[in-house]
Design an enzyme around this catalytic site. Structure first.
Site, PDB file in Angstrom:
ATOM      1  N   LYS A  77       0.858  -1.194   0.000  1.00 39.29           N
ATOM      2  CA  LYS A  77       0.000   0.000   0.000  1.00 39.29           C
ATOM      3  C   LYS A  77       0.893   1.242   0.000  1.00 39.29           C
ATOM      4  CE  LYS A  77      -3.981   1.893   2.596  1.00 39.29           C
ATOM      5  NZ  LYS A  77      -4.805   1.764   3.823  1.00 39.29           N
ATOM      6  N   SER A 152      -9.699   1.890   2.950  1.00 43.20           N
ATOM      7  CA  SER A 152      -8.837   2.610   2.044  1.00 43.20           C
ATOM      8  C   SER A 152      -7.816   1.738   1.322  1.00 43.20           C
ATOM      9  CB  SER A 152      -8.086   3.688   2.818  1.00 43.20           C
ATOM     10  OG  SER A 152      -7.205   3.089   3.754  1.00 43.20           O
ATOM     11  N   SER A 176      -9.870  -0.335   7.242  1.00 40.17           N
ATOM     12  CA  SER A 176      -9.299  -0.149   5.904  1.00 40.17           C
ATOM     13  C   SER A 176      -8.662  -1.387   5.286  1.00 40.17           C
ATOM     14  CB  SER A 176      -8.269   0.985   5.919  1.00 40.17           C
ATOM     15  OG  SER A 176      -8.916   2.227   5.841  1.00 40.17           O
TER      16      SER A 176
END
Lengths: 488, 504
Positions: A77, A152, A176
């Site tokens: 990420k 996210s 997330s």
């Protein structure tokens, strides 16, 4: 060989059935093709990945131990620092930012033979639940590209679900990792707070943030977690307690598992198809010998309000460093520009609207005269939420429910920020209490001719990460048909 | 137009002091980057002492420097403070280019040290100064407008070398009633910090910065008392500036009150700076509490827990403070107050003095004699060479040998002085040095007789005076005899011999 199964890759590379460079080059090729549709990756680091893979192959050839994740390509990420490529947090603010160091978890993965293959897109600075609010364009759900992957960690979830990486890393501040895992149909695991070092994770809500894996299987998630977890002298909040090996008993079902189901979780506000799937999964668990125990978590509802005081408050300070002075976006100089103007303009240009909203929210709740009413009160509620979980875990081993009240939705569908915040209603309290949580795929709902995945969310007491993963493995084994990669 | 104000009967100064002490740890407060307040790392090029945390790169996390906490606790113990069993770190939020994170890690409502005092010796006796608190925080960087080489730059340049240096902020009660008291305290505190080994205490380098909070109590003719608004004078880094700023405020505040009638109260506190050239304070910011720092606990750090065992180790580490040593020198050694004060003025010199006394076996006699020797002869040589007493290169054992030779009257005071000088040039056993340079006291009666006779001849008038009963004139003849001996004779012996010769 299944290129998206980390354990299989590792075994094949170690036994010289395949070279790490071969794994990387074919997975990179697949990722490049799929990424045109999904926008999961902001950056695919082909050259760097090939170089790392060659080093793994050299180790194997030389008879050295290439590590427990030899040759496994990892999608990271883009809010986790890597010294290769960029670390942008999907924000214009950090468009050209390169980190001079690796996050501790990345360092440990590399030392275990894993290969960083690229950086995945997210909601800017991990603030969002749809991965729409990404400066490099929205991420799309691999099961239905007309839908969001959740957020996210949407890029990582999409990459794991679409089998275009070995495993992926996400960060979870209020759901997330788990919510996008549920929406994309992969395993998403948020460990106990402090179990994985936060060093190198661009901070959002420091007391809530936790790095964790997104993977095709519980076993791969456990493997990745095992490599990353453990005390880190660079993170004062990392837990000192030795890590319990999650792989040791992973395949052994927990006898007499007590699954707590809070009445508050099976709400009528959920998509009824989600509730049906959760119910049938619980039935299967009962059929496999588990007992289903009703528990009460009456503070489930106030989690979101508590979270939206604590997380923005911490974020407002954490994001103050992005001031355009030393690195990151700086507004062009203009006549009469004061220092305050420079700050305001740089930040207004560099941050998207959701990030600005949360900074303002956080600044407000910490202001003189409001602190006690908001932040101070939220901390008190936080203690009560923790206590409530402690009580619930007196009668059960894990707590189960939906990871998300709905399956994947369409971009723009939740344009009201408050509605978007409610996506995390079942996941935020996990972070508030600092306990571990995992989402495991349990099936699909049919919607307009497409199949949309749904995950079961399991939570366990703090430090019971190994137990939680064992329970997740039990669920996974009961839903073999749900654990398939997305048809991309 | 001036406000008509009632006549003033008297005024009284009220000062509280905030002191920032840069601790001399090797690394910074929350990271491994070297600390410029440590002598090994001072004077580096701009931004040389910067690592990812100092530059506040995303993903970095602070890790507390235990030694900085220990040094702070040492100061706290020396100031008789209570050391918190548990305290936490807070974020103080504000934007400024010298503050890379956009917040400063500090301690807001849980300081490490609290409720102490310092007994300040003053001419009229000891005055107890209250210590409200002492807390630890990180220093900021610096802004400048000069390029390397001294060239002007048309903007601001940020140097982060100092950013993250451990900074101990000590806050006193408003117990001072004159600028001289404040300066005396500031000097004693500096000395204390140097003795504790927690700070280099070099004022010009900003190791200690003072911020007096000043206001005036004005008693009017009708007996009512009013107080002028508190002024905080920022960042004073010399004792002269501390004195000047307070004295200036003493006058300025009364004048300002006569003009505007403003009194102390919420929102009235102002911040002023010191103009070293004009010797006056200048307004920087009015209404101090307009600033909202939005303090909240730093979630990146865990609270500091100080258990009894740790505290006991620190107590054991605590050296005797300079003021206690000073008192001991007067009481135990019989040294004059001025000598004792001088011997405790510099930590290294003081420790060296004590090593000399210890080498001589301790005791009042050694303490007194060596104290005097160092204050006279030692100080002279140090001054001549332009170095500190302890840096002359003389070993304490040699000083002890010198002391023994003097005690036995084997060498005279002039010879002792010369021997000390010789020891500064190179180490050697003092007896040997004295022999080699012919500095041993001469006891040969024939030689003494000869020097006395020569002196009587050289000083006929004085000799005649002594013979006539004016005994005071003997000094001149003793001096001449001593000169003839090249300083090797004992003055007392010469005196006796001359009297015998000149007595009618």
């Amino acid at each position: 060989m299944n290129l998206s199964d980390a354990t299989e890759i590792r075994d094949a590379v170690r036994s010289r059935k395949v070279k790490a460079t071969e794994v990387v080059s074919s997975l990179v090729a697949r990722a490049k093709a799929a990424n045109a549709k999904l926008n999961a990756f902001h950056e695919i680091l082909e050259e760097d990945a090939m170089r790392q893979a060659a080093a793994v192959d050299a180790a194997v050839a030389a008879g050295r131990d290439p590590g427990p994740m030899a040759g496994v390509p990892v999608a990271v990420k883009d809010n986790i620092a890597t010294h290769e490529g960029h670390t942008t947090c999907s924000s214009r603010m950090l468009e050209n930012y390169r980190s001079p160091f690796d996050a501790t978890c990345v360092e440990r993965l590399r030392a275990a033979g894993a290969v960083v293959m690229g950086k995945t897109n997210l909601d800017e600075f991990a603030m969002g639940s749809s991965s729409e609010h990404c400066a490099w364009g929205p991420v799309r759900n691999p099961w239905d590209q007309a839908r969001v992957p959740g957020g996210s960690s949407g890029g990582s979830a999409a990459a794991a679900a679409a089998a275009i990486c070995g495993v992926a890393l996400g960060s979870d501040t209020g759901g997330s990792i788990r919510q996008p895992a549920s929406l994309c149909g992969c395993v998403g695991f948020k460990p106990t707070y402090g179990r994985v070092s936060r060093y190198g994770l661009v901070a959002f809500g420091s007391s809530l943030d936790q790095i964790g894996p997104l993977a095709r299987t519980v076993r791969d998630a456990a493997l990745t977690y095992a490599v990353m977890a453990g005390a880190d002298p660079r993170d004062s909040t990392s837990a000192q307690r030795p890590v319990e090996d999650p792989l040791q008993d992973l395949e052994r079902p927990i006898e007499g598992l007590r699954v707590g189901v809070p009445t508050q979780y099976m709400s009528d506000a959920n998509d009824p198809r989600v509730n049906t799937l959760i119910q049938s999964s619980l039935d299967r668990l009962r059929g496999a010998g588990a007992s289903i125990v009703p528990v009460e978590l009456p503070l489930t509802d106030v989690g979101i309000s508590t979270y939206y005081v604590i997380a923005p408050a911490e974020a407002s300070a954490n994001l103050a460093r992005f001031d355009g002075i030393r690195y990151g976006h700086r507004a062009p100089a203009r006549a009469g520009q004061s220092l305050d103007d420079l700050y305001a303009e740089s930040r207004a240009q560099g941050f998207g609207p959701e990030v600005q909203r949360r900074i303002m929210l956080g600044t407000y709740v910490l202001s003189a005269g409001y602190y006690d009413a908001y932040y101070g009160r939220a901390l008190k509620v936080r203690r009560r939420i923790k206590a409530e979980f402690d009580r619930a875990f007196e009668t059960c081993d894990v707590i189960a429910g939906p990871a998300s009240p709905t399956p994947a939705f369409r971009p723009g569908e939740l344009s009201d920020p408050l509605q978007m915040y409610l996506c995390d209603v079942y996941t935020v309290n996990t972070n508030i209490a600092g306990i571990p949580g995992v989402s495991v795929p349990i099936g699909f709902v049919e919607d307009g001719g497409t199949r949309l995945p749904v995950g079961l969310h399991l939570q366990a007491p703090a430090m019971a990460d190994a137990r939680l993963l064992r329970a997740a493995r039990m669920v996974e084994s009961l839903h073999a048909s749900a654990c398939v990669s997305a048809p991309i | 137009m001036s406000v008509a104000s009632p006549a003033i009967r008297s005024t009284r100064l009220i000062v509280g002091l905030e002191i920032h002490v840069e601790l001399r740890t090797r690394s910074k407060m929350f990271t491994r980057a070297p600390n410029p307040a440590h002598p090994e790392f001072e004077g580096r090029e701009p931004n040389e002492l910067v690592d990812p945390l100092v530059a506040a790169l995303p993903g970095t996390l602070p890790v507390m420097n235990r030694r900085a906490v220990e040094m702070s606790a040492l100061v706290g113990l020396a100031l008789h403070c209570t050391i918190a069993k548990r305290c936490r770190w807070d974020r103080k939020n504000y934007f400024y280019p010298d503050l890379p994170k956009g917040y400063q890690i500090s301690q807001y409502d849980q300081p490490l040290c609290a409720d102490g005092f310092f007994d300040l010796p003053l001419a009229g006796g000891v005055k107890r100064i209250g210590i409200i608190r002492a807390h630890l925080e990180e220093d900021t960087g610096k802004l400048g407008h000069e390029l390397p080489g001294g060239f002007h730059y048309d903007g601001s340049l940020v140097d982060l070398n100092r950013a993250g240096t451990p900074l101990l902020e000590i806050v006193t009660a408003p117990d001072f009633t004159s600028a001289d008291e404040v300066v005396a305290f500031a000097q004693e505190l500096r000395n204390l910090c140097r003795f504790l080994g927690v700070s280099e205490g070099v004022m010009q380098k900003g190791h200690m910065r003072f911020e007096p909070n000043v206001n005036m109590a004005i008693t009017l003719e009708d007996g009512t008392e009013i107080r002028t608004p508190v002024v905080e004078v920022k960042n004073l880094n010399s004792f002269r500036a501390v004195k000047g700023a307070i004295e200036h405020e003493t006058v300025r505040q009364v004048e300002a009150w006569k003009r505007d009638g403003r009194v102390m109260g919420r929102g009235m506190k102002a911040t002023r700076g010191w103009d070293d050239v004009k010797c006056e304070t200048v307004l920087q910011r009015e209404k101090e509490d307009a600033h909202d720092y939005r303090y909240f606990p730093d979630p990146d750090l865990v609270p500091v827990e100080i258990d009894e065992a740790w505290l006991a180790r620190l107590r054991a580490e605590l050296p005797e403070p300079p003021l206690a040593r000073r008192a001991r020198y007067v009481k135990d050694y019989g040294l004059a107050a001025i000598d004792a004060e001088n011997l405790t003025a510099e930590r290294d010199d003081c420790l060296w003095f004590e090593a000399c006394v210890a080498a001589a076996g301790g005791g009042a006699k050694a303490g007194f004699a060596i104290g005097k020797l160092l204050r006279n002869t030692g100080a002279k040589w140090a001054n001549e060479r332009g170095v500190a007493l302890s840096a002359l290169g003389v070993k304490p054992e040699r000083v002890s040998e010198l002391f023994a030779l003097r005690e036995a009257n084997t060498v005279g005071p002039q010879a002792a002085d010369q021997l000390f000088g010789l020891l500064c040039d190179g180490d050697a056993p003092v007896q040997e040095l004295a022999e080699r340079h012919g500095l041993l006291q001469v006891r040969d009666d024939a030689a003494l007789e000869r020097w006395c006779d020569e002196a009587i001849v050289a000083q006929p008038q004085a000799a005649a005076d002594v013979r006539a009963g004016k005994l005071a004139a003997i000094g001149r003849i003793v001096g001449a005899a001593m000169k003839a001996s090249g300083g090797k004779a004992d003055a007392k012996t010469l005196n006796e011999m001359l009297l015998r010769k000149l007595k009618p």
